[in-house]
Write an enzyme that holds these catalytic residues in place. Sequence first.
Site, PDB file in Angstrom:
ATOM      1  N   THR A  28      13.517  33.467  12.094  1.00  0.00           N
ATOM      2  CA  THR A  28      13.066  33.981  13.391  1.00  0.00           C
ATOM      3  C   THR A  28      14.079  34.932  14.015  1.00  0.00           C
ATOM      4  O   THR A  28      13.712  35.918  14.653  1.00  0.00           O
ATOM      5  CB  THR A  28      12.832  32.801  14.367  1.00  0.00           C
ATOM      6  N   ASP A  71      11.027  34.145   5.491  1.00  0.00           N
ATOM      7  CA  ASP A  71      10.796  32.994   6.356  1.00  0.00           C
ATOM      8  C   ASP A  71      11.361  31.817   5.550  1.00  0.00           C
ATOM      9  O   ASP A  71      11.074  31.681   4.353  1.00  0.00           O
ATOM     10  CB  ASP A  71       9.290  32.814   6.588  1.00  0.00           C
ATOM     11  N   SER A  72      12.161  30.973   6.165  1.00  0.00           N
ATOM     12  CA  SER A  72      12.888  29.982   5.373  1.00  0.00           C
ATOM     13  C   SER A  72      11.979  28.934   4.738  1.00  0.00           C
ATOM     14  O   SER A  72      12.425  28.161   3.888  1.00  0.00           O
ATOM     15  CB  SER A  72      13.983  29.323   6.205  1.00  0.00           C
ATOM     16  N   SER A  73      10.710  28.901   5.108  1.00  0.00           N
ATOM     17  CA  SER A  73       9.786  27.999   4.400  1.00  0.00           C
ATOM     18  C   SER A  73       9.638  28.427   2.945  1.00  0.00           C
ATOM     19  O   SER A  73       9.173  27.655   2.109  1.00  0.00           O
ATOM     20  CB  SER A  73       8.420  28.006   5.080  1.00  0.00           C
ATOM     21  N   ASP A 104      13.603  26.378   9.910  1.00  0.00           N
ATOM     22  CA  ASP A 104      12.733  25.361   9.296  1.00  0.00           C
ATOM     23  C   ASP A 104      13.424  24.591   8.167  1.00  0.00           C
ATOM     24  O   ASP A 104      13.312  23.366   8.077  1.00  0.00           O
ATOM     25  CB  ASP A 104      11.448  26.002   8.763  1.00  0.00           C
ATOM     26  N   GLN A 290      13.911   6.036   6.732  1.00  0.00           N
ATOM     27  CA  GLN A 290      13.084   6.908   7.578  1.00  0.00           C
ATOM     28  C   GLN A 290      13.666   7.042   8.986  1.00  0.00           C
ATOM     29  O   GLN A 290      13.295   7.945   9.719  1.00  0.00           O
ATOM     30  CB  GLN A 290      11.663   6.345   7.685  1.00  0.00           C
ATOM     31  N   CYS A 291      14.549   6.112   9.364  1.00  0.00           N
ATOM     32  CA  CYS A 291      15.171   6.190  10.693  1.00  0.00           C
ATOM     33  C   CYS A 291      16.231   7.288  10.679  1.00  0.00           C
ATOM     34  O   CYS A 291      17.010   7.384   9.729  1.00  0.00           O
ATOM     35  CB  CYS A 291      15.873   4.882  11.040  1.00  0.00           C
TER      36      CYS A 291
HETATM   37  N1  ASP Z   1       9.627  29.907  10.270  1.00  0.00           N
HETATM   38  C1  ASP Z   1      10.959  30.301  10.702  1.00  0.00           C
HETATM   39  C2  ASP Z   1      11.902  30.137   9.519  1.00  0.00           C
HETATM   40  O1  ASP Z   1      12.322  29.046   9.254  1.00  0.00           O
HETATM   41  C3  ASP Z   1      11.392  29.499  11.852  1.00  0.00           C
HETATM   42  C4  ASP Z   1      12.754  29.824  12.416  1.00  0.00           C
HETATM   43  O2  ASP Z   1      13.508  30.626  11.934  1.00  0.00           O
HETATM   44  O3  ASP Z   1      13.107  29.233  13.441  1.00  0.00           O
HETATM   45  O4  ASP Z   1      12.196  31.090   8.854  1.00  0.00           O
END
Ligand code: ASP
Length: 354
Positions: A28, A71-73, A104, A290-291
């Site tokens: 972002t 985008d880091s996804s 992300d 999971q905690c």
């Molecule tokens: N979708 C974006 C990413 O991870 C979100 C971010 O940067 O905050 O690349």
Amino acid sequence: MEHQIIKINQGSARTFRKSVLIIYTGGTIGMAYADDGILVPFDFEKIITEMPSLRAMDLEITVVSFAQPIDSSNVTFEHWNEMAKLIEQFYSQHQGFVILHGTDTLAYSASALSFMLENLQKPVIFTGSQLPMGAIRSDAGQNLVAALQIASCGTPGPIVREVCIYFDHILFRGNRSKKVESLHFDAFKSENYPALAEVGINIEYNYAVLAEVTEKEPFKIYSIKPVCIGLVKLFPGLEESYFKHILSTPGLRALVLETFGSGNAPTSAWFTHSIAQAIDNGLVVFNVSQCNGGRVIQGRYVTSKHLLEAGVISGRDITTEAALSKLQFLFTKYQNLDQIKRVLASPLRGEMSN
Ligand code: ASP
């Protein structure tokens, strides 16, 4: 991979005491709204025009940009290997490194790099932002400037010698952090490890919890060689057929089991038997809670004793992000399964407590 290189504050009449390398991967922080209103990554050069204050810093800055900011996804092992290689290539030339990354998967990348960079003696500070650089009220500028200051802090040697995440006034250990928030500015937390520094008017370092200087083996990087690692989050109603299907995945080498509370899991015969059999067949099973806070204590309850007896390895207070990348790293570095299990079970880069 082709890189775009931008130099800031170089070749001017001023002389600078420190230099920092920024690796721009996307996220972002460097995105802009496309015609259809969707955020897409764009060239870092445009960010410099958004942030003239960078030119006012007493710092020589070099920016290396991924040819295709992401985008880091979409981050992959290749991107991690690329980041590590860039740090290796420029290691001797800069006091510190700032990696601009989408939020992300930032905690996954910071965890991975913490393992891939061995004998690190310089700061590697990941940061990003919740709003793009050009947006009104953006957190990008503040995050970037503070990350640059931390990456160049210390005389004669650096104060920080580890992989960190800087976000919203807090410096976290990278492999202890998680993204916990997608709307507010405090996107990261490190529930099981104190902040390494807090940034207000001054930068207050918490010296007692920073990675110790353990020289003097030479700095070295490892490039991840992908192996098949699984992740299963337990939930009431987990189906036998679904779980067994995952365990029978061809080539599966390790499984991170996200358990309840302090490392607990169902004691049903089929579950106990499946886990024990998989371990006997050579699968590494790593127990992560999971905690977000607290730790795995196998054998505290009867619902974790069977895991201990089957040979499941306790992840103690590790995050899932760090657990996955530690496994990837150990399968890259070692061939021997017993050695992998031994190193997995104890802290390697401060990712879990003793
Ligand atoms: N979708 C974006 C990413 O991870 C979100 C971010 O940067 O905050 O690349």
